[in-house]
Design an enzyme around this catalytic site. Structure first.
Site, PDB file in Angstrom:
ATOM      1  N   ILE A 132       1.246  -1.230  -0.020  1.00  0.00           N
ATOM      2  CA  ILE A 132      -0.174  -0.102  -0.623  1.00  0.00           C
ATOM      3  C   ILE A 132       0.806   1.209  -0.146  1.00  0.00           C
ATOM      4  O   ILE A 132       1.669   1.468   0.954  1.00  0.00           O
ATOM      5  CB  ILE A 132      -0.829   0.050   1.464  1.00  0.00           C
ATOM      6  CG1 ILE A 132      -2.093  -0.981   1.194  1.00  0.00           C
ATOM      7  CG2 ILE A 132      -1.582   1.493   1.961  1.00  0.00           C
ATOM      8  CD1 ILE A 132      -2.867  -1.089   3.001  1.00  0.00           C
ATOM      9  N   LYS A 201       4.216   0.977  13.095  1.00  0.00           N
ATOM     10  CA  LYS A 201       4.300   1.666  12.250  1.00  0.00           C
ATOM     11  C   LYS A 201       2.940   3.051  12.461  1.00  0.00           C
ATOM     12  O   LYS A 201       3.540   3.609  11.438  1.00  0.00           O
ATOM     13  CB  LYS A 201       3.134   0.625  11.388  1.00  0.00           C
ATOM     14  CG  LYS A 201       3.974  -0.939  10.970  1.00  0.00           C
ATOM     15  CD  LYS A 201       2.731  -1.702   9.955  1.00  0.00           C
ATOM     16  CE  LYS A 201       3.316  -3.265  10.189  1.00  0.00           C
ATOM     17  NZ  LYS A 201       2.671  -3.969   9.703  1.00  0.00           N
TER      18      LYS A 201
END
Length: 421
Positions: A132, A201
């Site tokens: 992504i 993340k």
């Protein structure tokens, strides 16, 4: 201008071997898009004997790769934290571009690397959600916006487990075994199921969105290991799904960061994201809500992101690593001031007056009930009470749960899930 950019590859595991494969198979389109040929000159691995048949030099001499003046970009796919950080510093000191997929190293050392890099490019698109392109979205596509909030499914392993529990009524233990059997979970899955991977993340994305240098220990992190089928049943009954979310919100005077299981309404786009897939919803003040969906892990999706960084560097589109000249000074919102609705599960004695006691404690803490389910446990004098609340704050909810735990009629530690509406 050089006719070819030479790559020094550190690590030839799942992602490293996929990088080599894609650079070979798609070399023409990569050359067209980069404006220059790109190839691996040298790779460094621990055990040279295990890696045969590649059309480039393979050794275990890391220093020779760093010192090789013909290598333009070092790609780090070795894993760990401190060894990759040392490699990054040495690479940048030689003014070689550096590309990494290492979220843990960036979670701890992202600002030190930006200061070391100066004008030398660093690419890290593959560090968050594999295929992504969320890093480029925050750095470039949404750069004219104040990011009001973002939330996402950042870990495919935990999402697969929760999907199995929701759809197939599996226990956490059975869903985890299934994930391990299919190769979606490590034999030691702690980083995934405890929310640590997602938190790494989240920190990287928060640096890009808000320019803050938050630390892992400063944010709320909870995993999925306490989720039970009863929680899934309640969620289904009242139109929710349960997902492990990384959540960031911008307030006027602070930034809110948290990772935990969340009940989200079935109308929410993230509720439809099942299996090992990842997705991130970002709200900008001008663009509104945007959604990014795709494979969050795996050799080829992650390698695709690595190579996108290499192409970007080849085009000489160097920019600030984290998108801000200097770290921003906004503090993190204290955990106890988080505001949301809550779900709780209690194991209680099946006797008169228990629910009245529970209601009284909630009322004393200014918490109002929304939905309630009561389940008798056959052939016992026990019952389960499952309920959700209207919006309150973390401090009030935790105080109420502590008081409930002290009731003689409450037989186990209450379990809680936050609702993200």
């Amino acid at each position: 201008m050089k006719k070819r950019l030479n790559i020094g590859l550190v690590g030839l595991g799942c992602v490293g071997s996929a990088v080599a494969k894609i650079l070979q198979e798609n070399q023409e389109i990569i050359k067209d898009r980069a404006g220059v040929g790109i190839g691996i000159k040298k790779a460094v691995v621990r055990d040279v004997k295990k890696h045969k048949g590649y059309p480039f030099e393979i050794s275990n001499d890391l220093e020779s790769l760093i010192e090789d003046e013909e290598i333009d970009i070092v790609v780090e796919l070795m894993g760990g934290v401190e060894a990759p950080y040392l490699l990054a510093k040495k690479t940048l000191a030689k003014q070689k571009a550096f590309v990494t997929a290492n979220k843990a190293m960036l979670a701890y050392h992202r600002y030190e690397l930006e200061q070391t890099a100066k004008n030398t490019p660093i690419g890290f698109e593959a560090s968050v959600c594999g295929g992504i392109p969320i890093i480029k979205a925050l750095k470039d596509g949404l750069s004219a916006n104040h990011i009001l909030s973002f939330k996402g499914i950042l870990n495919g392993t935990s999402n697969y487990i929760l999907s199995q529990m929701f759809k197939n009524q599996a226990s956490f233990k059975d869903a985890l075994k299934d994930a391990q059997h299919l190769g979606y979970a490590e034999l030691n899955p702690e980083f995934d199921i405890k929310g640590i991977d997602a938190a790494h993340k989240l920190l990287i994305l928060a640096s890009l969105a808000y320019g803050i240098d938050a630390k892992l220990e400063e944010i709320l992190i909870e995993g999925i290991e306490k989720i039970e089928p009863d929680d899934m049943e309640f969620a289904k009954e009242f139109g929710y799904s349960i997902k492990l979310l990384g959540i960031a919100k911008k307030h006027p005077d602070c930034i809110e960061l948290r990772v935990h299981p969340s009940m989200i309404k079935n109308e929410c786009m993230l509720s439809k994201v099942d299996g090992v897939m990842n997705a991130i919803s970002v709200i900008g003040d001008k663009v509104g809500e945007t959604l990014y969906y795709g494979a969050g892990a795996g050799g080829e999706p992650t390698a695709s992101a690595v190579i996108s960084d290499i192409i970007e560097i080849a085009r000489k589109k160097s920019s600030l690593m984290l998108g801000f000249e200097t770290p921003q000074k906004l503090p993190l919102k204290p955990k106890e001031e988080i505001q949301c609705a809550y779900y709780a599960r209690l194991l209680v004695s099946d006797e008169k007056g228990v629910f009245s006691q529970i209601s009284a404690i909630l009322a004393q803490n200014d918490i109002s009930l929304n939905n309630v389910l009561q389940k008798e446990i056959l052939h016992s004098n026990k019952a389960k009470i499952l309920f959700s609340t209207h919006t309150t704050n973390e401090k009030s909810m935790l105080n109420a749960l502590k008081e409930l735990e002290n009731l003689q009629s409450v037989l186990d530690t209450p379990k809680m899930i936050r609702l993200e509406n």
